[in-house]
Design a protein around this motif. Structure first.
Motif, PDB file in Angstrom:
ATOM      1  N   LEU A   5       0.837  -1.200   0.000  1.00 41.39           N
ATOM      2  CA  LEU A   5       0.000   0.000   0.000  1.00 41.39           C
ATOM      3  C   LEU A   5       0.871   1.248   0.000  1.00 41.39           C
ATOM      4  O   LEU A   5       1.934   1.273   0.620  1.00 41.39           O
ATOM      5  CB  LEU A   5      -0.899   0.012   1.235  1.00 41.39           C
ATOM      6  CG  LEU A   5      -1.878  -1.145   1.400  1.00 41.39           C
ATOM      7  CD1 LEU A   5      -2.642  -1.008   2.713  1.00 41.39           C
ATOM      8  CD2 LEU A   5      -2.840  -1.223   0.235  1.00 41.39           C
ATOM      9  N   GLN A   9      -2.769   5.119   1.133  1.00 40.27           N
ATOM     10  CA  GLN A   9      -3.620   3.934   1.259  1.00 40.27           C
ATOM     11  C   GLN A   9      -3.482   3.321   2.645  1.00 40.27           C
ATOM     12  O   GLN A   9      -4.484   2.927   3.255  1.00 40.27           O
ATOM     13  CB  GLN A   9      -3.259   2.899   0.185  1.00 40.27           C
ATOM     14  CG  GLN A   9      -3.679   3.263  -1.208  1.00 40.27           C
ATOM     15  CD  GLN A   9      -3.178   2.256  -2.229  1.00 40.27           C
ATOM     16  OE1 GLN A   9      -2.065   1.736  -2.124  1.00 40.27           O
ATOM     17  NE2 GLN A   9      -4.006   1.988  -3.235  1.00 40.27           N
ATOM     18  N   GLN A  10      -2.271   3.240   3.152  1.00 38.40           N
ATOM     19  CA  GLN A  10      -2.047   2.667   4.475  1.00 38.40           C
ATOM     20  C   GLN A  10      -2.734   3.505   5.545  1.00 38.40           C
ATOM     21  O   GLN A  10      -3.337   2.977   6.467  1.00 38.40           O
ATOM     22  CB  GLN A  10      -0.546   2.555   4.779  1.00 38.40           C
ATOM     23  CG  GLN A  10      -0.246   1.834   6.077  1.00 38.40           C
ATOM     24  CD  GLN A  10      -0.661   0.377   6.054  1.00 38.40           C
ATOM     25  OE1 GLN A  10      -0.291  -0.366   5.144  1.00 38.40           O
ATOM     26  NE2 GLN A  10      -1.420  -0.054   7.053  1.00 38.40           N
ATOM     27  N   TYR A  13      -6.424   2.851   5.320  1.00 39.69           N
ATOM     28  CA  TYR A  13      -6.659   1.502   5.846  1.00 39.69           C
ATOM     29  C   TYR A  13      -6.616   1.509   7.373  1.00 39.69           C
ATOM     30  O   TYR A  13      -7.489   0.946   8.028  1.00 39.69           O
ATOM     31  CB  TYR A  13      -5.616   0.535   5.276  1.00 39.69           C
ATOM     32  CG  TYR A  13      -5.712  -0.860   5.836  1.00 39.69           C
ATOM     33  CD1 TYR A  13      -6.693  -1.738   5.385  1.00 39.69           C
ATOM     34  CD2 TYR A  13      -4.833  -1.301   6.823  1.00 39.69           C
ATOM     35  CE1 TYR A  13      -6.799  -3.021   5.898  1.00 39.69           C
ATOM     36  CE2 TYR A  13      -4.930  -2.582   7.338  1.00 39.69           C
ATOM     37  CZ  TYR A  13      -5.900  -3.436   6.878  1.00 39.69           C
ATOM     38  OH  TYR A  13      -6.011  -4.700   7.395  1.00 39.69           O
ATOM     39  N   VAL A  36      -9.266  -0.685  -0.576  1.00 41.90           N
ATOM     40  CA  VAL A  36      -8.082   0.183  -0.644  1.00 41.90           C
ATOM     41  C   VAL A  36      -7.198  -0.237  -1.814  1.00 41.90           C
ATOM     42  O   VAL A  36      -6.739   0.590  -2.596  1.00 41.90           O
ATOM     43  CB  VAL A  36      -7.301   0.145   0.692  1.00 41.90           C
ATOM     44  CG1 VAL A  36      -5.921   0.773   0.534  1.00 41.90           C
ATOM     45  CG2 VAL A  36      -8.070   0.854   1.803  1.00 41.90           C
ATOM     46  N   GLN A  37      -6.987  -1.537  -1.937  1.00 37.48           N
ATOM     47  CA  GLN A  37      -6.130  -2.039  -3.014  1.00 37.48           C
ATOM     48  C   GLN A  37      -6.726  -1.777  -4.394  1.00 37.48           C
ATOM     49  O   GLN A  37      -6.006  -1.654  -5.369  1.00 37.48           O
ATOM     50  CB  GLN A  37      -5.868  -3.541  -2.828  1.00 37.48           C
ATOM     51  CG  GLN A  37      -4.963  -3.835  -1.665  1.00 37.48           C
ATOM     52  CD  GLN A  37      -4.865  -5.314  -1.350  1.00 37.48           C
ATOM     53  OE1 GLN A  37      -5.807  -6.080  -1.562  1.00 37.48           O
ATOM     54  NE2 GLN A  37      -3.712  -5.718  -0.813  1.00 37.48           N
ATOM     55  N   GLY A  39      -8.144   0.933  -5.197  1.00 35.21           N
ATOM     56  CA  GLY A  39      -7.992   2.351  -5.496  1.00 35.21           C
ATOM     57  C   GLY A  39      -9.085   3.249  -4.954  1.00 35.21           C
ATOM     58  O   GLY A  39      -9.085   4.455  -5.229  1.00 35.21           O
ATOM     59  N   ASN A  41     -11.022   5.627  -2.389  1.00 30.15           N
ATOM     60  CA  ASN A  41     -10.564   6.515  -1.319  1.00 30.15           C
ATOM     61  C   ASN A  41     -11.358   6.249  -0.038  1.00 30.15           C
ATOM     62  O   ASN A  41     -12.330   5.471  -0.037  1.00 30.15           O
ATOM     63  CB  ASN A  41     -10.625   7.991  -1.741  1.00 30.15           C
ATOM     64  CG  ASN A  41     -12.040   8.502  -1.948  1.00 30.15           C
ATOM     65  OD1 ASN A  41     -12.984   8.107  -1.265  1.00 30.15           O
ATOM     66  ND2 ASN A  41     -12.199   9.399  -2.914  1.00 30.15           N
ATOM     67  N   GLN A  42     -10.969   6.915   1.033  1.00 28.92           N
ATOM     68  CA  GLN A  42     -11.564   6.656   2.349  1.00 28.92           C
ATOM     69  C   GLN A  42     -13.069   6.885   2.346  1.00 28.92           C
ATOM     70  O   GLN A  42     -13.825   6.093   2.908  1.00 28.92           O
ATOM     71  CB  GLN A  42     -10.879   7.536   3.398  1.00 28.92           C
ATOM     72  CG  GLN A  42     -11.234   7.191   4.814  1.00 28.92           C
ATOM     73  CD  GLN A  42     -10.373   7.936   5.819  1.00 28.92           C
ATOM     74  OE1 GLN A  42      -9.247   8.309   5.535  1.00 28.92           O
ATOM     75  NE2 GLN A  42     -10.907   8.141   7.002  1.00 28.92           N
TER      76      GLN A  42
END
Length: 136
Positions: A5, A9-10, A13, A36-37, A39, A41-42
């Motif tokens: 990530l 991304q991390q 996550y 997350v992987q 693509g 977003n939060q």
């Protein structure tokens, strides 16, 4: 094999998995990783999680509210309402495990029963039980 990530991304996550753990929804952590992987977003992930069966089960009172055309509670408000119910029951001497599970609270939340109303109802029940014990 999946690539590591990115720092963004991390971060997303970590934030989302911490939130899910607080909500007792650890079962959704693999879904978060997958999103997350891919693509997302939060914010997209937060919205996507709301469509999962586990989320709907945990916040079942909101599903009832939605069906009745009432506004749903935010997760924070939902959890705070549950905590208020729990404090009311405990402070009135009701034993742990007696009407204090998320499914019990979902019924009250779905019916828009406020903590104030729960407090009144419990107060009436405690008074009635005390009168029975006293034989009056």
């Amino acid at each position: 094999m999946t690539s590591p990530l990115t720092s963004d991304q991390q971060s997303a996550y970590d934030v989302l998995t911490d939130m899910l753990k607080q909500w007792n929804l650890d079962s959704l952590v693999p879904d978060v990783l997958r999103m997350v992987q891919s693509g997302m977003n939060q914010q997209q992930i937060s919205i996507g999680l709301q469509d999962t069966d586990a989320y709907k089960k945990r916040f079942a009172g909101n599903e009832v509210r939605r069906q009745k055309g009432m506004p749903v509670l935010s997760p924070a408000d939902y959890l705070n309402t549950e905590q208020s119910y729990r404090r009311i029951l405990e402070s009135n001497g009701l034993p742990q495990g007696f009407y204090d599970s998320p499914s019990d609270f979902a019924d009250w939340i779905g019916k828009d029963v406020s903590p104030t109303e729960v407090n009144q109802r419990v107060g009436y029940a405690v008074t009635a039980a005390q009168r029975l014990d006293e034989g009056t």
